[in-house]
Motif scaffolding. Structure first.
Motif, PDB file in Angstrom:
ATOM      1  N   HIS A 249      61.810  67.044  20.791  1.00 15.50           N
ATOM      2  CA  HIS A 249      62.542  67.973  21.650  1.00 15.50           C
ATOM      3  C   HIS A 249      62.679  67.367  23.061  1.00 15.50           C
ATOM      4  CE1 HIS A 249      63.664  71.632  23.765  1.00 15.50           C
ATOM      5  NE2 HIS A 249      63.911  72.178  22.581  1.00 15.50           N
ATOM      6  N   PRO A 250      63.851  67.455  23.675  1.00 14.08           N
ATOM      7  CA  PRO A 250      64.004  66.887  25.024  1.00 14.08           C
ATOM      8  C   PRO A 250      62.975  67.434  26.020  1.00 14.08           C
ATOM      9  CG  PRO A 250      66.156  67.385  24.117  1.00 14.08           C
ATOM     10  CD  PRO A 250      65.145  67.932  23.133  1.00 14.08           C
ATOM     11  N   TYR A 251      62.581  68.680  25.863  1.00 15.42           N
ATOM     12  CA  TYR A 251      61.574  69.234  26.786  1.00 15.42           C
ATOM     13  C   TYR A 251      60.214  68.559  26.563  1.00 15.42           C
ATOM     14  CZ  TYR A 251      58.552  72.579  29.193  1.00 15.42           C
ATOM     15  OH  TYR A 251      57.625  73.159  30.025  1.00 15.42           O
ATOM     16  N   VAL A 296      72.491  68.506  26.829  1.00 19.39           N
ATOM     17  CA  VAL A 296      73.096  69.799  26.477  1.00 19.39           C
ATOM     18  C   VAL A 296      74.518  69.637  25.912  1.00 19.39           C
ATOM     19  CG1 VAL A 296      73.823  70.146  28.886  1.00 19.39           C
ATOM     20  CG2 VAL A 296      73.602  72.119  27.357  1.00 19.39           C
ATOM     21  N   MET A 297      74.803  70.423  24.846  1.00 18.32           N
ATOM     22  CA  MET A 297      76.138  70.436  24.229  1.00 18.32           C
ATOM     23  C   MET A 297      76.659  71.868  24.297  1.00 18.32           C
ATOM     24  SD  MET A 297      75.072  68.220  20.860  1.00 18.32           S
ATOM     25  CE  MET A 297      73.541  69.092  20.591  1.00 18.32           C
ATOM     26  N   GLU A 298      77.929  72.043  23.971  1.00 15.62           N
ATOM     27  CA  GLU A 298      78.516  73.399  24.056  1.00 15.62           C
ATOM     28  C   GLU A 298      77.762  74.397  23.182  1.00 15.62           C
ATOM     29  OE1 GLU A 298      80.619  75.091  25.962  1.00 15.62           O
ATOM     30  OE2 GLU A 298      80.466  73.257  27.148  1.00 15.62           O
ATOM     31  N   CYS A 318      66.074  72.412  18.040  1.00 16.98           N
ATOM     32  CA  CYS A 318      67.027  71.687  18.902  1.00 16.98           C
ATOM     33  C   CYS A 318      68.261  71.318  18.086  1.00 16.98           C
ATOM     34  CB  CYS A 318      66.351  70.426  19.460  1.00 16.98           C
ATOM     35  SG  CYS A 318      67.473  69.410  20.432  1.00 16.98           S
ATOM     36  N   TRP A 319      69.433  71.528  18.700  1.00 16.11           N
ATOM     37  CA  TRP A 319      70.698  71.229  18.014  1.00 16.11           C
ATOM     38  C   TRP A 319      70.905  69.732  17.774  1.00 16.11           C
ATOM     39  CZ3 TRP A 319      73.291  74.495  15.287  1.00 16.11           C
ATOM     40  CH2 TRP A 319      73.281  75.858  15.593  1.00 16.11           C
ATOM     41  N   LEU A 320      70.193  68.886  18.519  1.00 14.68           N
ATOM     42  CA  LEU A 320      70.363  67.429  18.342  1.00 14.68           C
ATOM     43  C   LEU A 320      70.041  67.006  16.918  1.00 14.68           C
ATOM     44  CD1 LEU A 320      68.671  65.911  21.541  1.00 14.68           C
ATOM     45  CD2 LEU A 320      71.117  65.930  21.000  1.00 14.68           C
ATOM     46  N   TYR A 321      69.188  67.779  16.261  1.00 15.18           N
ATOM     47  CA  TYR A 321      68.704  67.360  14.931  1.00 15.18           C
ATOM     48  C   TYR A 321      69.351  68.128  13.792  1.00 15.18           C
ATOM     49  CZ  TYR A 321      65.489  65.179  18.076  1.00 15.18           C
ATOM     50  OH  TYR A 321      64.964  64.425  19.101  1.00 15.18           O
TER      51      TYR A 321
HETATM   52 FE1  SF4 Z   1      68.987  70.273  24.744  1.00 14.83          FE
HETATM   53 FE2  SF4 Z   1      70.693  71.496  23.136  1.00 14.83          FE
HETATM   54 FE3  SF4 Z   1      68.402  70.552  22.162  1.00 14.83          FE
HETATM   55 FE4  SF4 Z   1      68.416  72.667  23.759  1.00 14.83          FE
HETATM   56  S1  SF4 Z   1      69.323  72.527  21.716  1.00 14.83           S
HETATM   57  S2  SF4 Z   1      67.049  70.955  23.862  1.00 14.83           S
HETATM   58  S3  SF4 Z   1      70.052  72.162  25.170  1.00 14.83           S
HETATM   59  S4  SF4 Z   1      70.104  69.366  23.023  1.00 14.83           S
END
Ligand code: SF4
Length: 324
Positions: A249-251, A296-298, A318-321
């Motif tokens: 996760h980016p966080y 971040v994406m839409e 997370c949407w990245l995955y």
């Molecule tokens: Fe970032 Fe989107 Fe993943 Fe949230 S869901 S951590 S905004 S990439």
């Protein structure tokens, strides 16, 4: 599958915001907003996140210091909010806590013997001699000798006071101890000693720990599993090595990039987190981290990501995955 020692199911804790003489409720601080996880016997689970992420509120709910707004806490499969009489007393004995500042949790008017004897006298039937021996043995277990029995908290160093607080926490033979920032008020040299003591006691007494901290350098040292929370929600959860070796996760990546090198297996470039966390009164829609996320994406702004599993133990939100 065996029943976990403690199961937290969809826990929510909202604090009402009241205004005016009549205390009209105009909104809620959503301190914890749908958190689920298990703790097994003998396991060390760490909850990490910035201040305001809800981690201390989770601990207070488990300690029954806060009423749940929603959800369940199950101890050996039983709903703790429904426990009464002896079962409730047993739960309270089984779950103890050690807090950040030992001087705030030790009564300054009592000496060490009385501090330790108070809960024991209420819960165990011991003769005077047995009580004295038991209290002495507790002190011994935390690395202090009998000469400390007559001392008052103001005569102790920070490390000694935290040892007394730990002795009190183990005095009723608990199954789980909540460690709320247990070393952050101590000198660095003393921190390592207290962590060693906690690790030894865990093995000796087959304890479980729930470590609540923002100090990530101690997380690796002691945790079996790590849960990363942000604005009252879980962002990522996994075994300690999964999170430390491959934070997804980016966080989590941001948090763990800030750990000093000696604690990490590989040095990572430090990622600076933009801005402050948004208010838990009005958490952002979609992914709660989207206002600070570099990727971040839409879709992140509109829709909360579902749980994505990378192994039976490692999951991320997370949407990245999400496969497109
Ligand atoms: Fe970032 Fe989107 Fe993943 Fe949230 S869901 S951590 S905004 S990439």
């Amino acid at each position: 599958m065996s029943t976990p020692l403690l199961r937290i199911k969809d826990l929510k804790k909202y604090f009402p915001i009241k205004v005016g003489l009549l205390g009209k409720v105009v909104g809620y601080v959503k301190a914890v907003d749908g958190v689920s996880f298990d703790i097994d016997l003998g396991e060390v689970v760490s909850i990490v996140g910035e201040s305001g992420s809800g981690k201390t509120t989770i601990a207070k709910c488990i300690l029954l210091l806060e009423r749940l707004t929603y959800g369940k806490i199950l101890y050996n499969g039983e709903d703790v909010t429904l426990l009464r009489a002896e079962k409730l007393r047993e739960y309270r004995r089984s779950i103890q806590a050690v807090f950040q500042n030992p001087f705030l949790s030790l009564d300054p008017r009592m000496n060490v013997f009385d501090i330790l004897a108070e809960p024991v006298k209420i819960n165990m039937k011991l003769s005077r001699e047995e009580l004295y021996e038991y209290i002495s043995s507790l002190l011994n277990m935390v690395g202090l000798d009998r000469s400390f029995l007559d001392k008052y908290p103001h005569e102790l160093s920070g490390g000694q006071a935290q040892r007394v607080a730990i002795a009190r926490a183990i005095s009723l033979k608990p199954r789980l101890i909540i460690l709320d920032e247990p070393t952050s008020a101590l000198d660095v040299s003393v921190q390592a000693q207290i962590l060693n003591l906690l690790a030894d006691l865990k093995n000796e007494l087959n304890l479980s720990y729930l470590l609540i901290t923002h100090d990530l350098s101690i997380v690796k040292y002691i945790s079996d599993r790590i849960i990363v929370v942000y604005l009252g929600r879980i962002m990522e959860e996994g075994l300690s090595e999964e999170i430390l070796d491959k934070p997804l996760h980016p966080y989590t990546q941001t948090l763990f990039s800030a750990i000093p090198d000696p604690y990490t297996r590989s040095s990572r470039e430090r990622i600076i987190l933009r801005g402050e966390p948004p208010s838990p009164i009005n958490p952002p829609p979609g992914c709660r981290f989207h206002t600070r996320c570099p990727y971040v994406m839409e879709v992140c702004k509109r829709q909360e990501p579902d749980e994505i599993r990378f192994s039976s133990t490692h999951k991320v939100y997370c949407w990245l995955y999400v496969e497109k």
